[in-house]
Design an enzyme around this catalytic site. Structure first.
Site, PDB file in Angstrom:
ATOM      1  N   ASP B  94       0.860  -1.190   0.000  1.00 38.69           N
ATOM      2  CA  ASP B  94       0.000   0.000   0.000  1.00 38.69           C
ATOM      3  C   ASP B  94       0.897   1.241   0.000  1.00 38.69           C
ATOM      4  OD1 ASP B  94      -2.982   0.975   1.925  1.00 38.69           O
ATOM      5  OD2 ASP B  94      -2.153   1.668   0.016  1.00 38.69           O
ATOM      6  N   ASN B 202      -7.600  -2.029   7.883  1.00 38.53           N
ATOM      7  CA  ASN B 202      -7.408  -0.959   8.866  1.00 38.53           C
ATOM      8  C   ASN B 202      -7.601   0.435   8.280  1.00 38.53           C
ATOM      9  OD1 ASN B 202      -5.086  -0.646   7.407  1.00 38.53           O
ATOM     10  ND2 ASN B 202      -3.686  -0.937   9.114  1.00 38.53           N
ATOM     11  N   HIS B 203      -8.107   0.537   7.054  1.00 31.51           N
ATOM     12  CA  HIS B 203      -8.438   1.846   6.488  1.00 31.51           C
ATOM     13  C   HIS B 203      -9.721   2.351   7.114  1.00 31.51           C
ATOM     14  CE1 HIS B 203      -6.021   0.867   2.595  1.00 31.51           C
ATOM     15  NE2 HIS B 203      -5.257   1.132   3.618  1.00 31.51           N
ATOM     16  N   LEU B 205     -12.425   6.116   7.801  1.00 31.52           N
ATOM     17  CA  LEU B 205     -12.767   7.530   7.797  1.00 31.52           C
ATOM     18  C   LEU B 205     -13.365   7.775   9.180  1.00 31.52           C
ATOM     19  CD1 LEU B 205     -13.426  10.148   6.240  1.00 31.52           C
ATOM     20  CD2 LEU B 205     -15.360   8.986   5.246  1.00 31.52           C
ATOM     21  N   GLU B 206     -12.952   8.777   9.870  1.00 32.65           N
ATOM     22  CA  GLU B 206     -13.365   8.935  11.261  1.00 32.65           C
ATOM     23  C   GLU B 206     -13.707  10.385  11.574  1.00 32.65           C
ATOM     24  OE1 GLU B 206     -11.395   6.444  14.466  1.00 32.65           O
ATOM     25  OE2 GLU B 206     -10.682   8.423  15.066  1.00 32.65           O
ATOM     26  N   SER B 384      -6.705   9.106  18.973  1.00 32.08           N
ATOM     27  CA  SER B 384      -5.605   9.322  18.036  1.00 32.08           C
ATOM     28  C   SER B 384      -4.848  10.545  18.535  1.00 32.08           C
ATOM     29  CB  SER B 384      -6.155   9.611  16.628  1.00 32.08           C
ATOM     30  OG  SER B 384      -6.917   8.526  16.159  1.00 32.08           O
ATOM     31  N   HIS B 403       3.693   5.536  13.370  1.00 33.06           N
ATOM     32  CA  HIS B 403       2.595   5.845  12.449  1.00 33.06           C
ATOM     33  C   HIS B 403       1.229   5.496  13.018  1.00 33.06           C
ATOM     34  CE1 HIS B 403       2.109   1.589  11.629  1.00 33.06           C
ATOM     35  NE2 HIS B 403       1.300   1.777  10.609  1.00 33.06           N
ATOM     36  N   GLY B 406      -0.129   0.077  16.190  1.00 35.64           N
ATOM     37  CA  GLY B 406       0.523  -1.225  16.028  1.00 35.64           C
ATOM     38  C   GLY B 406      -0.333  -2.319  16.646  1.00 35.64           C
ATOM     39  N   LYS B 479     -15.807   2.140   8.038  1.00 35.72           N
ATOM     40  CA  LYS B 479     -14.816   1.148   7.600  1.00 35.72           C
ATOM     41  C   LYS B 479     -15.357   0.353   6.410  1.00 35.72           C
ATOM     42  CE  LYS B 479     -11.972  -0.827  10.337  1.00 35.72           C
ATOM     43  NZ  LYS B 479     -10.817   0.060  10.168  1.00 35.72           N
TER      44      LYS B 479
END
Lengths: 141, 480
Positions: B94, B202-203, B205-206, B384, B403, B406, B479
């Protein structure tokens, strides 16, 4: 983690793996394909309404296995198809010819377990053992 | 394989050079994280990366490190321009998976009555599941070529967002040197079908709210305040990037044999940076990176459109502006000082984020005094973070930091742990709405499958490779 049909899904922290054992090269590749299908679509039953022939070529058996399984991923994603079976017609050290059969994804009958980015080469294995053939790959999800 | 590790300080661990390793490993982790790491294969992967030719400095791993394939997730490695290599596995399938953060003029209380409708509308308007796409968008082959070369700017030219957005994207939303001729027909085909889609796994939009501010001055520069609504977009180059990586892994496997490079793991296949194979890969990688920038730009436009429709407010009222957009799977040419000398290096970040310090010329002028914004998504149940880059990171990690959270639990273990639980219901009870295309994904992405990102960020903070600005709390998660 045994699902039957000659393959087993393997744990990985972020992704998953598949391993299979069978009496022949052809059968172990076909079992790995069933594993890929289970990983992507779970136990969704699919009927062989559409069949596509394919050929993959590679420098060695491991690359051949990875290429074949990536061909399955591409076939499924590109056509929005659920595989019913992958059949290996011929296989040599550097080339595999086969068919993939399945049907168009129907949300009433099929469920998506996971989308696969690619089959990786990490700890990939495709070899003859004293009891038959063994294959293993890890898949990026 | 048991990897010998020496503790340097509270958050740093050295793996001494041994055997085929050309350099030491350096892992940023707490003692608790290190206990977990010893039970899986990530440390071995740090060692494997250390064997690659031309590596400069240590083979590093950020505190969100976990078992990957080839490189560990959280891996950072830099290579010399003359005798180093580039490895597609050190970038990942990706390519330019990354995160974008939007600010708004809204406070959480204002949108609570409409949160369900917002979540439903975003789930509808931003394609995410298998085979989903917008009926009002179709990409031609000619246009795709432009996407690959222009990146986010192409999307702006098509009416997706504003030119002002570009200034707030890493590298202005484009990586130079993209050459569509280096990309296969299959990658192009996959790309045409998937530009403008979120993807799965794990992609996400939040919709979030700013829960805490730790550095008010920096938050002011970023335009953040407590209670404010923000939106995060986490996605990458989709099937286009996956295919580019797969295509070039085959090229690099051949190249490794051709150039006599011994590989401890095939997924680390590589070629000298001066070789034709490397140049071709970097040109294709740039295409994929630009695809991802365009993808996040298009999704931004649809997020704005959705907020406008549901809340019946115009853009001037909503002010959904881009705070920043970062890559976390990429290889970049950068200048770094090594032993007092400036060197041009190819820095691989595989699940790691660039974190350039205050004053760096590559940071947007508006942020230069505080450092580059760094966006660290956690799991969907907790929080986050927004950080900024530091001089410490630039000196020690080639300007890199973590990033995300994990993973700590395999997908199978997560699914098993989720049995009998109503994860979506439990999150809703805590005020977090989830809209997902697949229930299996929700189970596998359950909050407990991830490290507590606060622990990851604490290591980063303590080690001086990131400065904490704010914490964001999820309100709604979409998701694929």
């Amino acid at each position: 983690m045994t699902l039957g049909s000659g393959f087993r899904l393997l744990a990985h922290t972020a992704d998953m793996g598949i391993e299979a054992r069978a009496a022949s090269r052809e059968k172990v590749v076909e079992a790995m394909a069933r594993g890929m299908t289970a990983l992507m679509f779970g136990r969704s039953p699919a009927v062989a309404r559409i069949t596509t022939s394919f050929t993959v070529r590679a420098e060695d058996p491991v690359e051949l296995l990875v290429s074949c399984l990536n061909e399955l991923v591409y076939w499924s994603e590109n056509g929005n198809l659920v595989p019913a079976a992958l059949h290996v017609a011929t296989i040599s050290a550097g080339e595999l010819q086969g068919t993939i059969a399945g049907e168009v994804f129907d949300p009433r009958r099929h469920g998506v377990e996971r989308q696969v980015k690619s089959v990786t080469y990490h700890q990939a294995c495709f070899e003859e053992t004293p009891t038959g053939w063994y294959a293993r790959v890890y898949v990026d999800l | 394989m048991t990897v010998k590790v020496q503790q340097i300080d509270r958050c740093r661990w050295r793996i001494p050079r041994k055997g085929a390793m050309r350099t030491d490993g350096l892992v940023f982790a707490s003692a608790e994280m290190m206990q977990d790491l010893r039970r899986e294969q990530a440390l071995e992967q740090v060692c494997n990366v250390a064997t690659l030719p031309g590596i400069v400095g240590p083979s590093m791993a950020m505190p969100d490190i976990h078992w990957g394939y080839g490189f560990p997730i959280g891996g950072v490695a830099a290579f010399d321009a003359d005798d180093g290599v580039v490895s597609p596995g050190g970038v990942g399938y990706d390519i330019n998976c990354g995160v974008r953060l939007l600010r708004s003029s809204l406070d959480a209380e204002q949108i609570l009555p409409e949160l369900g409708r917002l979540a439903d509308a975003l789930f509808h308007n931003v394609p995410s599941g298998v085979g989903s796409c917008r009926s009002d968008f179709k990409l031609s082959s000619a246009a795709e070529g432009q996407v690959l070369v222009k990146g986010a700017a192409w999307a702006v030219q098509q009416g997706f967002g504003d030119a002002a957005d570009l200034e707030r994207i890493e590298g202005q939303g484009i990586i130079a040197g993209a050459d569509p001729e280096m990309v296969s027909a299959r990658a192009l085909e996959r790309g045409r079908a998937q530009l403008g889609t979120l993807g799965s796994g794990n992609h996400f939009l939040e919709i979030q709210q700013v829960e805490a501010v730790y550095d008010q001055a920096a938050a002011d520069v970023l335009g953040l305040h407590t209670g404010q609504v923000t939106v995060s977009i986490h996605t990458g180059s989709r099937g286009f990037g996956y295919q580019v990586c797969d295509d070039y892994l085959k090229v690099m496997l051949k190249a490794a044999r051709k150039y006599g490079i011994t590989l401890p793991d095939r997924q680390l296949c590589c070629a000298p940076l001066t070789s034709d194979e490397a140049l071709s890969y970097l040109a294709a990688m740039a295409c994929a990176a630009n695809f991802a920038f365009a993808n996040r730009q298009m999704i931004t436009a649809w997020v704005r459109e959705t907020f406008e429709q549901v809340l019946r407010k115009g853009p001037a009222d909503l002010r959904l502006g881009v705070i920043y957009d970062v890559c976390h799977n990429i290889a970049k040419w950068e200048n770094h000082v090594v032993n007092g000398k400036s060197r041009r290096l190819c820095v691989h970040r595989k699940g790691a984020t660039r974190a350039f310090p205050p004053g760096h010329a590559e940071i947007p002028a508006a942020y230069r005094q505080i450092g580059q914004p760094v966006l660290i998504p956690g799991d969907m149940g907790r929080y986050s973070y927004v950080l900024t880059g530091t001089a410490g990171a630039f000196a020690e990690t080639f300007g890199s930091t973590c990033h995300g959270a994990g993973r700590v639990m395999s997908r199978h273990a997560a699914k098993k742990a989720a049995r009998g639980q109503d994860i979506i219901g439990d999150l809703a009870a805590r005020g977090i709405l989830v809209r997902a295309a697949g229930r299996a994904t929700v189970a596998e992405e359950m909050p407990e499958a991830y490290k507590d990102v606060a622990d990851v960020v604490e290591v980063v903070r303590w080690a001086g490779i990131g400065h904490v600005v704010a914490r964001l709390k999820p309100m709604a998660v979409i998701k694929g």
